[in-house]
Motif scaffolding. Structure first.
Motif, PDB file in Angstrom:
ATOM      1  N   MET A  99       0.823  -1.208   0.000  1.00 40.44           N
ATOM      2  CA  MET A  99       0.000   0.000   0.000  1.00 40.44           C
ATOM      3  C   MET A  99       0.860   1.262   0.000  1.00 40.44           C
ATOM      4  N   VAL A 100       1.852   1.290   0.904  1.00 39.58           N
ATOM      5  CA  VAL A 100       2.710   2.467   0.996  1.00 39.58           C
ATOM      6  C   VAL A 100       3.556   2.621  -0.261  1.00 39.58           C
ATOM      7  N   GLY A 101       4.124   1.504  -0.748  1.00 40.20           N
ATOM      8  CA  GLY A 101       4.937   1.563  -1.960  1.00 40.20           C
ATOM      9  C   GLY A 101       4.151   2.070  -3.153  1.00 40.20           C
ATOM     10  N   LYS A 102       2.952   1.562  -3.324  1.00 42.16           N
ATOM     11  CA  LYS A 102       2.113   1.986  -4.444  1.00 42.16           C
ATOM     12  C   LYS A 102       1.803   3.483  -4.356  1.00 42.16           C
ATOM     13  N   ARG A 103       1.485   3.942  -3.169  1.00 42.81           N
ATOM     14  CA  ARG A 103       1.165   5.366  -3.013  1.00 42.81           C
ATOM     15  C   ARG A 103       2.381   6.248  -3.258  1.00 42.81           C
ATOM     16  N   MET A 104       3.536   5.793  -2.810  1.00 42.40           N
ATOM     17  CA  MET A 104       4.762   6.547  -3.067  1.00 42.40           C
ATOM     18  C   MET A 104       5.030   6.665  -4.566  1.00 42.40           C
ATOM     19  N   ILE A 105       4.885   5.548  -5.267  1.00 41.42           N
ATOM     20  CA  ILE A 105       5.130   5.548  -6.719  1.00 41.42           C
ATOM     21  C   ILE A 105       4.174   6.504  -7.413  1.00 41.42           C
ATOM     22  N   GLU A 106       2.914   6.448  -7.042  1.00 44.73           N
ATOM     23  CA  GLU A 106       1.913   7.309  -7.676  1.00 44.73           C
ATOM     24  C   GLU A 106       2.152   8.779  -7.352  1.00 44.73           C
ATOM     25  N   ALA A 107       2.733   9.044  -6.173  1.00 47.11           N
ATOM     26  CA  ALA A 107       3.014  10.425  -5.774  1.00 47.11           C
ATOM     27  C   ALA A 107       4.373  10.913  -6.254  1.00 47.11           C
ATOM     28  N   GLY A 108       5.133  10.013  -6.908  1.00 45.96           N
ATOM     29  CA  GLY A 108       6.456  10.389  -7.387  1.00 45.96           C
ATOM     30  C   GLY A 108       7.493  10.492  -6.294  1.00 45.96           C
ATOM     31  N   LYS A 109       7.269   9.830  -5.158  1.00 46.68           N
ATOM     32  CA  LYS A 109       8.214   9.858  -4.048  1.00 46.68           C
ATOM     33  C   LYS A 109       9.142   8.641  -4.109  1.00 46.68           C
ATOM     34  N   SER A 110      10.408   8.865  -3.800  1.00 41.53           N
ATOM     35  CA  SER A 110      11.395   7.783  -3.809  1.00 41.53           C
ATOM     36  C   SER A 110      12.196   7.832  -2.514  1.00 41.53           C
ATOM     37  N   PRO A 111      11.813   7.036  -1.531  1.00 44.55           N
ATOM     38  CA  PRO A 111      12.511   7.056  -0.248  1.00 44.55           C
ATOM     39  C   PRO A 111      13.922   6.479  -0.357  1.00 44.55           C
ATOM     40  N   ASP A 112      14.764   6.854   0.574  1.00 44.44           N
ATOM     41  CA  ASP A 112      16.121   6.333   0.651  1.00 44.44           C
ATOM     42  C   ASP A 112      16.050   4.807   0.790  1.00 44.44           C
ATOM     43  N   PRO A 113      16.706   4.063  -0.083  1.00 41.93           N
ATOM     44  CA  PRO A 113      16.658   2.595  -0.005  1.00 41.93           C
ATOM     45  C   PRO A 113      17.080   2.050   1.357  1.00 41.93           C
ATOM     46  N   ALA A 114      18.018   2.740   2.036  1.00 36.68           N
ATOM     47  CA  ALA A 114      18.472   2.268   3.346  1.00 36.68           C
ATOM     48  C   ALA A 114      17.334   2.309   4.363  1.00 36.68           C
ATOM     49  N   LEU A 115      16.447   3.289   4.233  1.00 38.82           N
ATOM     50  CA  LEU A 115      15.295   3.375   5.132  1.00 38.82           C
ATOM     51  C   LEU A 115      14.299   2.251   4.846  1.00 38.82           C
ATOM     52  N   ILE A 116      14.126   1.933   3.585  1.00 37.87           N
ATOM     53  CA  ILE A 116      13.211   0.841   3.212  1.00 37.87           C
ATOM     54  C   ILE A 116      13.726  -0.478   3.762  1.00 37.87           C
ATOM     55  N   GLU A 117      15.019  -0.670   3.689  1.00 35.45           N
ATOM     56  CA  GLU A 117      15.626  -1.941   4.101  1.00 35.45           C
ATOM     57  C   GLU A 117      15.566  -2.134   5.619  1.00 35.45           C
ATOM     58  N   ASP A 118      15.514  -1.038   6.365  1.00 36.60           N
ATOM     59  CA  ASP A 118      15.525  -1.098   7.820  1.00 36.60           C
ATOM     60  C   ASP A 118      14.133  -1.460   8.339  1.00 36.60           C
ATOM     61  N   PRO A 119      13.961  -2.638   8.964  1.00 38.52           N
ATOM     62  CA  PRO A 119      12.628  -3.045   9.429  1.00 38.52           C
ATOM     63  C   PRO A 119      12.060  -2.119  10.506  1.00 38.52           C
ATOM     64  N   ALA A 120      12.913  -1.308  11.114  1.00 38.02           N
ATOM     65  CA  ALA A 120      12.431  -0.384  12.145  1.00 38.02           C
ATOM     66  C   ALA A 120      11.801   0.869  11.556  1.00 38.02           C
ATOM     67  N   THR A 121      11.983   1.095  10.249  1.00 38.84           N
ATOM     68  CA  THR A 121      11.424   2.289   9.624  1.00 38.84           C
ATOM     69  C   THR A 121       9.908   2.227   9.569  1.00 38.84           C
ATOM     70  N   ASN A 122       9.278   3.321   9.962  1.00 38.91           N
ATOM     71  CA  ASN A 122       7.834   3.460   9.869  1.00 38.91           C
ATOM     72  C   ASN A 122       7.488   3.898   8.439  1.00 38.91           C
ATOM     73  N   LEU A 123       6.940   2.980   7.653  1.00 37.16           N
ATOM     74  CA  LEU A 123       6.671   3.288   6.252  1.00 37.16           C
ATOM     75  C   LEU A 123       5.640   4.402   6.086  1.00 37.16           C
ATOM     76  N   LYS A 124       4.641   4.412   6.931  1.00 42.51           N
ATOM     77  CA  LYS A 124       3.614   5.446   6.800  1.00 42.51           C
ATOM     78  C   LYS A 124       4.192   6.833   7.049  1.00 42.51           C
ATOM     79  N   ALA A 125       5.165   6.901   7.948  1.00 45.33           N
ATOM     80  CA  ALA A 125       5.817   8.177   8.195  1.00 45.33           C
ATOM     81  C   ALA A 125       6.583   8.645   6.957  1.00 45.33           C
ATOM     82  N   LEU A 126       7.197   7.675   6.236  1.00 40.65           N
ATOM     83  CA  LEU A 126       7.884   8.028   4.987  1.00 40.65           C
ATOM     84  C   LEU A 126       6.908   8.585   3.960  1.00 40.65           C
TER      85      LEU A 126
END
Length: 402
Positions: free
Chosen positions: A372-399
């Motif tokens: 859900m978060v990935g799809k919304r990011m793609i549609e919004a043109g947002k590209s989070p830092d890959p290191a944040l995505i890889e970190d399981p502690a990252t709050n995706l909704k906050a991104l």
């Protein structure tokens, strides 16, 4: 009274006629389908319906009464013979039907094995329509041997059903790995391991030389010289757009029926939507084989017939169900050069596709939040830092909110 004819009674055709009526179109609507049943869902055919978990009436997109109640002339079991774009008519057997607007939602057809290598033997099936699945269903008996040719999503879904029902399953993929055309090696590895854990034999990098048997299939010889015994064969080697009718009418073809951003073909008053079309997307042209695209593009065409003048902006997403795994895909991974893995627990994982710093797509296995978060990011043109995505502690909704 204005007349709209829709040829092709699948998801796109059904969506188009429903949208016309629900948007206030008061002219005549005729929906023509080659199959003898009302429009139905195709994805459950190779899963819940084949398993016996879904009845025929639950497959239907809407009750048959819907069409009569909304004054939609449903013509099932009919194949259109020709389209005359100059006269604005459709030939249906002995009938010639006039139209003011015509919509082609002819979908796609499965690639089949050539007769020269045994494709015409009894017991060789494709998985595309209700008749295909009804014909093969009695063969799904415990202990039966099935050979599946092709390691794409259709082949893998059929393999999952067969394995769950206790069949002996062998899947052959000519490419180096399953899902090679559509997914990263990480996704291929995930599903290979999943199927092997359920007893499916997966053979990669080896092709089908020919099927064996006299009259009915009894097995196969592979390109490495090995032989396999089989009681029946399922062919899942892709689909192609159904363009014959449009091509014969002189309508422009380019990897499908070529349409503009609003769904118009090269012929006046002729539109197209769904699997059969190629359309403008991000400076190029694409053809999407998916239920969401069929629905959304068909509804856009319906609104444009009524004068909306809206461009269709595709937001690609797909899914596949295999065993207890739900794969959800957001975006298109074409051109990726890096895959980032996010694993938050043992039961869910997602693979994030990047091209440079740009997020392109996400494959999420039992990870609805990641999807859900990935799809919304793609549609919004947002590209989070890959290191944040890889970190399981990252709050995706906050991104997503950042």
């Amino acid at each position: 009274m204005s007349q709209v004819i829709v040829i092709g009674a699948g998801q796109a055709g059904a969506s188009c006629v429903a949208k016309l009526r629900n948007s206030g179109f008061d002219g005549g609507i005729t929906l023509i389908g080659a199959e003898p049943v009302p429009p139905y869902q195709r994805p459950p055919l190779s899963k819940a319906y084949l398993m016996g978990d879904m009845t025929l009436d639950r497959l239907f997109l809407r009750p048959e009464s819907f069409y009569a109640e909304h004054d939609i002339n449903l013509r099932m079991g009919h194949r259109v013979d020709a389209i005359d774009t100059a006269a604005q008519t459709v030939t249906l057997g002995d009938e010639v039907l006039p139209y003011d607007d015509l919509v082609l939602t002819t979908g796609s057809v499965p690639n089949r094995l050539p007769a020269a290598i045994g494709g015409d033997l009894e017991g060789v099936f494709t998985v595309r329509d209700l008749a295909d699945v009804d014909a093969m269903a009695p063969r799904f008996a415990e202990g039966a041997r099935v050979l599946i040719v092709g390691g794409g999503y259709i082949g893998l879904e059929a393999a999952a059903v067969a394995a769950k029902l206790g069949l002996k399953v062998t899947l052959v993929e000519m490419a180096d790995r399953i899902l090679q055309r559509v997914a990263a090696p990480e996704t291929s590895d995930f599903f290979r391991d999943l199927h092997r854990s359920h007893g499916v034999e997966i053979l990669e990098g080896v092709g089908l030389d020919h099927l064996t048997g006299t009259g009915a299939v009894s097995g196969a010889k592979l390109t490495d010289g090995s032989e396999i015994e089989a009681d029946f064969v399922i062919v899942g080697v892709g689909i192609r757009p159904s363009i014959a009718l449009a091509e014969a009418a002189g309508i422009e073809i380019e990897n499908g029926i070529k349409v503009d951003a609003q769904g118009r073909t090269s012929a006046a008053h002729v539109w197209a939507a769904g699997d059969c079309t190629s359309f403008p997307h991000q400076g190029g042209r694409i053809r999407l084989e998916s239920v969401p695209n069929a629905i959304e593009q068909a509804e856009c065409v319906a609104q444009n017939i009524m004068g909306a003048g809206e461009d269709y902006l595709a937001k690609p997403w797909f899914w596949s169900d295999q065993y207890d795994i739900k794969l959800q895909i957001g975006g298109l991974n074409t051109g990726y050069d890096r895959v980032v893995t996010r694993r938050t627990d043992e039961d869910s994982v997602s693979f994030w596709y990047y091209q440079g710093d740009q997020l392109l797509a996400v494959d999420a296995m039992n990870d609805p939040r990641g999807y859900m978060v990935g799809k919304r990011m793609i549609e919004a043109g947002k590209s989070p830092d890959p290191a944040l995505i890889e970190d399981p502690a990252t709050n995706l909704k906050a991104l997503l909110k950042a």
